[in-house]
Design an enzyme around this catalytic site. Structure first.
Site, PDB file in Angstrom:
ATOM      1  N   GLY A  92       0.816  -1.215   0.000  1.00  0.00           N
ATOM      2  CA  GLY A  92       0.000   0.000   0.000  1.00  0.00           C
ATOM      3  C   GLY A  92       0.846   1.258   0.000  1.00  0.00           C
ATOM      4  O   GLY A  92       0.394   2.322  -0.414  1.00  0.00           O
ATOM      5  N   ARG A  93       2.062   1.117   0.514  1.00  0.00           N
ATOM      6  CA  ARG A  93       2.941   2.306   0.600  1.00  0.00           C
ATOM      7  C   ARG A  93       4.385   1.929   0.289  1.00  0.00           C
ATOM      8  O   ARG A  93       5.301   2.556   0.812  1.00  0.00           O
ATOM      9  CB  ARG A  93       2.855   2.900   1.989  1.00  0.00           C
ATOM     10  CG  ARG A  93       3.187   1.908   3.094  1.00  0.00           C
ATOM     11  CD  ARG A  93       3.441   2.626   4.395  1.00  0.00           C
ATOM     12  NE  ARG A  93       3.569   1.686   5.489  1.00  0.00           N
ATOM     13  CZ  ARG A  93       3.911   2.032   6.710  1.00  0.00           C
ATOM     14  NH1 ARG A  93       4.157   3.281   6.986  1.00  0.00           N
ATOM     15  NH2 ARG A  93       4.011   1.130   7.658  1.00  0.00           N
ATOM     16  N   LYS A 113       9.852   1.779   1.339  1.00  0.00           N
ATOM     17  CA  LYS A 113       8.641   1.813   2.177  1.00  0.00           C
ATOM     18  C   LYS A 113       8.366   3.264   2.542  1.00  0.00           C
ATOM     19  O   LYS A 113       9.285   3.966   2.981  1.00  0.00           O
ATOM     20  CB  LYS A 113       8.929   0.991   3.440  1.00  0.00           C
ATOM     21  CG  LYS A 113       7.764   0.751   4.351  1.00  0.00           C
ATOM     22  CD  LYS A 113       8.081  -0.499   5.157  1.00  0.00           C
ATOM     23  CE  LYS A 113       7.370  -0.604   6.459  1.00  0.00           C
ATOM     24  NZ  LYS A 113       7.774  -1.828   7.166  1.00  0.00           N
ATOM     25  N   ARG A 176      15.140  -0.686   1.766  1.00  0.00           N
ATOM     26  CA  ARG A 176      15.611  -1.910   2.404  1.00  0.00           C
ATOM     27  C   ARG A 176      15.905  -2.982   1.376  1.00  0.00           C
ATOM     28  O   ARG A 176      15.444  -2.925   0.232  1.00  0.00           O
ATOM     29  CB  ARG A 176      14.610  -2.403   3.443  1.00  0.00           C
ATOM     30  CG  ARG A 176      13.383  -3.058   2.850  1.00  0.00           C
ATOM     31  CD  ARG A 176      12.460  -3.567   3.951  1.00  0.00           C
ATOM     32  NE  ARG A 176      11.236  -4.115   3.388  1.00  0.00           N
ATOM     33  CZ  ARG A 176      10.127  -4.331   4.083  1.00  0.00           C
ATOM     34  NH1 ARG A 176      10.076  -4.051   5.368  1.00  0.00           N
ATOM     35  NH2 ARG A 176       9.067  -4.843   3.500  1.00  0.00           N
ATOM     36  N   ARG A 183       6.001 -13.685   0.496  1.00  0.00           N
ATOM     37  CA  ARG A 183       5.416 -13.919   1.820  1.00  0.00           C
ATOM     38  C   ARG A 183       4.441 -15.081   1.733  1.00  0.00           C
ATOM     39  O   ARG A 183       4.009 -15.452   0.639  1.00  0.00           O
ATOM     40  CB  ARG A 183       4.627 -12.675   2.254  1.00  0.00           C
ATOM     41  CG  ARG A 183       5.388 -11.376   2.127  1.00  0.00           C
ATOM     42  CD  ARG A 183       4.449 -10.222   1.721  1.00  0.00           C
ATOM     43  NE  ARG A 183       5.221  -9.024   1.372  1.00  0.00           N
ATOM     44  CZ  ARG A 183       5.523  -8.046   2.212  1.00  0.00           C
ATOM     45  NH1 ARG A 183       5.056  -8.075   3.441  1.00  0.00           N
ATOM     46  NH2 ARG A 183       6.266  -7.033   1.837  1.00  0.00           N
ATOM     47  N   ASP A 252       1.018 -12.022   5.959  1.00  0.00           N
ATOM     48  CA  ASP A 252       1.699 -11.135   4.998  1.00  0.00           C
ATOM     49  C   ASP A 252       3.031 -10.637   5.548  1.00  0.00           C
ATOM     50  O   ASP A 252       3.808 -10.036   4.820  1.00  0.00           O
ATOM     51  CB  ASP A 252       0.806  -9.947   4.608  1.00  0.00           C
ATOM     52  CG  ASP A 252       0.269  -9.204   5.812  1.00  0.00           C
ATOM     53  OD1 ASP A 252      -0.375  -9.837   6.663  1.00  0.00           O
ATOM     54  OD2 ASP A 252       0.518  -7.991   5.926  1.00  0.00           O
ATOM     55  N   ASP A 262       9.298  -6.636   8.252  1.00  0.00           N
ATOM     56  CA  ASP A 262       8.314  -5.646   8.704  1.00  0.00           C
ATOM     57  C   ASP A 262       8.368  -5.397  10.203  1.00  0.00           C
ATOM     58  O   ASP A 262       7.638  -5.988  11.002  1.00  0.00           O
ATOM     59  CB  ASP A 262       6.894  -6.021   8.247  1.00  0.00           C
ATOM     60  CG  ASP A 262       6.685  -5.567   6.803  1.00  0.00           C
ATOM     61  OD1 ASP A 262       7.619  -4.987   6.223  1.00  0.00           O
ATOM     62  OD2 ASP A 262       5.596  -5.791   6.259  1.00  0.00           O
TER      63      ASP A 262
HETATM   64  P1  AMP Z   1       1.882  -4.148   7.910  1.00  0.00           P
HETATM   65  O1  AMP Z   1       1.222  -5.248   8.663  1.00  0.00           O
HETATM   66  O2  AMP Z   1       2.105  -2.889   8.700  1.00  0.00           O
HETATM   67  O3  AMP Z   1       3.159  -4.600   7.278  1.00  0.00           O
HETATM   68  O4  AMP Z   1       0.931  -3.673   6.728  1.00  0.00           O
HETATM   69  C1  AMP Z   1      -0.282  -4.258   6.419  1.00  0.00           C
HETATM   70  C2  AMP Z   1      -0.833  -3.709   5.119  1.00  0.00           C
HETATM   71  O5  AMP Z   1      -1.213  -2.340   5.267  1.00  0.00           O
HETATM   72  C3  AMP Z   1       0.102  -3.742   3.944  1.00  0.00           C
HETATM   73  O6  AMP Z   1      -0.689  -4.037   2.829  1.00  0.00           O
HETATM   74  C4  AMP Z   1       0.638  -2.328   3.894  1.00  0.00           C
HETATM   75  O7  AMP Z   1       1.091  -1.970   2.610  1.00  0.00           O
HETATM   76  C5  AMP Z   1      -0.568  -1.530   4.300  1.00  0.00           C
HETATM   77  N1  AMP Z   1      -0.258  -0.229   4.903  1.00  0.00           N
HETATM   78  C6  AMP Z   1       0.285   0.000   6.130  1.00  0.00           C
HETATM   79  N2  AMP Z   1       0.406   1.318   6.359  1.00  0.00           N
HETATM   80  C7  AMP Z   1      -0.037   1.961   5.241  1.00  0.00           C
HETATM   81  C8  AMP Z   1      -0.174   3.337   4.849  1.00  0.00           C
HETATM   82  N3  AMP Z   1       0.181   4.341   5.656  1.00  0.00           N
HETATM   83  N4  AMP Z   1      -0.681   3.583   3.622  1.00  0.00           N
HETATM   84  C9  AMP Z   1      -1.042   2.604   2.804  1.00  0.00           C
HETATM   85  N5  AMP Z   1      -0.960   1.293   3.117  1.00  0.00           N
HETATM   86  C10 AMP Z   1      -0.459   0.964   4.313  1.00  0.00           C
HETATM   87 MG    MG Z   2       3.713  -5.975   6.191  1.00  0.00          MG
END
Ligand code: AMP
Ligand code: MG
Length: 480
Positions: A92-93, A113, A176, A183, A252, A262
């Site tokens: 997402g980012r 990221k 990174r 995954r 994930d 992560d």
């Molecule tokens: P995580 O468990 O933090 O690694 O992320 C879970 C999901 O949320 C992944 O698909 C990330 O890309 C998405 N995500 C986390 N933070 C953001 C953000 N600020 N904007 C967009 N997507 C995000």
């Molecule tokens: Mg993640």
């Protein structure tokens, strides 16, 4: 300063798995400023640190300079988050810039990221704040120095763009590397598409990148699953031995390579207690320290489900193969833990009861895990007091210690596996707070300490100490 044209980024993931790659570009960063560069890693990757510090290098590190031939993509994946399945998560980012071929023959993903919203952003802003990206930098480097498989941070660059969280914070991009970003959730995504050709291509890609020996096996996909089970069992034992709490072990965030990935609400446990939870979003304690091996096994069961059609055409037979393989997780984890504990105790093979009794003693007496094991080598050298003084139940400690000493522990070997310095929570917070305010000196001092964790050095005493009492119950926040 060597020419940037030397930087070649392959597009293998995007080429071989186009259904899981969306071509995308980073959002412009108004004022990119390099906050921290991992010079040894840059050199290992064959990247010139001076060039990375140059305006063009910094632009690469935030995704604005795309080397010729590179194709940045957002990767698609699914995932179970706190037990609930989401068929479409994805970067997402984040962006995969491409794959680097390293002179040692390995291939490393170069990934960003915090580089802006992608088609997978859902409600998110696509951004990251300086603090959490510095956390990933310092904790992943600390893990690497401990010898634990992990993604690594090449750099953190402040973008000059504010990010709205509880307050407004300075934004950053983390660059990174990883042996790949495949995954468990990648397999879940491929499976959920219903396209078995894609699932098979993904598995072949994973075999080639990570578990090449599986290609020779009779059941190559079962062998791939076996290899992931082994890699995760080893990884989890290593986390547990140093008191690492990942905090958000969703599928994930579980790699096929067996690297830690992560660093969100992660933290190091101090007083030994299996119920330890740091993450503010983990309300039920699903990802508590003591639950981590079970959760890894649960995540692997989800991987098996996703891979099932590859194991055998007959579903019953496929399930039998998957179960037999998954059943190896527990003994493999137990063996890795036991070997690791024996090494920490400086003996060839520590009896299970001896280890068990020690863990009960540590828990009941709220003993700092890292300090205790490090000080224990002094007991092996004849002075039990440094370790003993950490335990209230002196009789209990003395009885345990006498039995352990009778095994003839090797003090020098203990010092090679029991760290003096881990990225302790209060030190990480201190470094992040200062770094967010523009002072990177505390971060660099912490990196120096945790970068050589087994080597005790004068002047770094405070980096070996647990948090002061007034630090309180530490909480980490996700959605960073
Ligand atoms: P995580 O468990 O933090 O690694 O992320 C879970 C999901 O949320 C992944 O698909 C990330 O890309 C998405 N995500 C986390 N933070 C953001 C953000 N600020 N904007 C967009 N997507 C995000
Ligand atoms: Mg993640």
């Amino acid at each position: 300063m060597s020419a940037p044209t030397l930087l070649r980024l392959d597009t293998r993931f995007a080429r071989e798995l186009p259904e899981m790659a969306v071509r995308w570009q980073a959002e412009p960063a108004p004022d990119p400023q390099l906050l921290v560069l991992n010079v040894p890693l840059a050199e290992q990757l064959g990247l010139d640190p001076d060039w990375l510090r140059s305006p063009e290098g910094v632009r690469l590190l935030v995704g604005l300079h795309v080397p010729e031939g590179a194709t940045p993509v957002a990767q698609a994946y699914a995932g179970h988050q706190f037990g609930g399945f989401n068929p479409r998560l994805g970067d997402g980012r984040a962006l995969l810039l491409g794959e680097l071929s390293v002179s040692d023959g390995s291939v490393r993903d170069l990934h960003l990221k915090g580089s802006g919203r992608t088609p997978f952003a859902r409600g998110g802003d696509g951004l990251a704040a300086v603090g959490p990206m510095l956390r990933e930098h310092v904790v992943s480097e600390g893990m690497h120095a401990l010898g634990i498989p992990t993604t690594r941070s090449l750099a953190v660059v402040a973008t000059g763009r504010p990010v709205r969280r509880e307050t407004m914070l300075p934004g950053a991009v983390l660059a990174r590397t990883a042996s790949s970003h495949l995954r468990v959730g990648s397999f879940q995504f491929a499976r959920a598409t219903g396209d078995l050709g894609l699932l098979q291509r993904l598995a072949d890609h994973a075999i080639d990148r990570h578990h090449g020996a599986a290609a020779q096996a009779e059941h190559r996909y079962v062998a791939l699953f076996d290899a992931v089970v082994t890699a995760q069992a080893d990884l989890l034992a290593q986390w547990m031995l140093v008191g690492f709490v990942h905090g958000v072990m969703n599928t994930d965030n579980t790699t096929i390579s067996g690297e830690t990935i992560d660093y969100g609400p992660c933290a190091f446990m101090e007083s030994y207690d299996p119920a330890t939870v740091f993450s503010s979003i983990d309300e039920t304690g699903r990802y508590a320290y003591g639950n981590q091996p079970l959760l890894a096994e649960w995540n692997l069961a989800r991987l098996a489900e996703a891979m099932l059609p590859l194991f055998a055409e007959d579903e019953e037979q496929a399930v039998a193969l998957a179960s037999a393989s998954l059943e190896r997780f527990r003994p493999q984890y137990a063996a890795a833990w036991s070997t690791g504990m024996s090494a920490k105790l400086g003996v060839a093979s520590a009896p299970d009861e001896l280890v068990q009794e020690l863990m009960v003693l540590l828990q009941a007496n709220h003993v700092d895990l890292t300090s205790f094991f490090r000080r224990l080598s002094t007991a092996a050298r004849g002075d039990a007091e440094p370790a003993r003084s950490l335990v209230l139940d002196l009789a209990g400690f003395d009885a345990w210690c006498a039995r352990w000493l009778a095994l003839g522990p090797d003090a020098d070997a203990m010092d090679r596996v029991n760290p003096v310095y881990v990225p302790r929570n209060h030190l990480v917070e201190e470094a992040l707070e200062a770094g967010t305010a523009g002072d990177l000196a505390p971060l660099h001092r912490l990196l120096e300490a945790v970068g050589s964790p087994y080597e005790e050095r004068a002047g770094l005493e405070r980096y070996a100490e647990p948090a002061p009492q007034d630090f309180g119950a530490y909480r980490t926040f996700c959605g960073t």
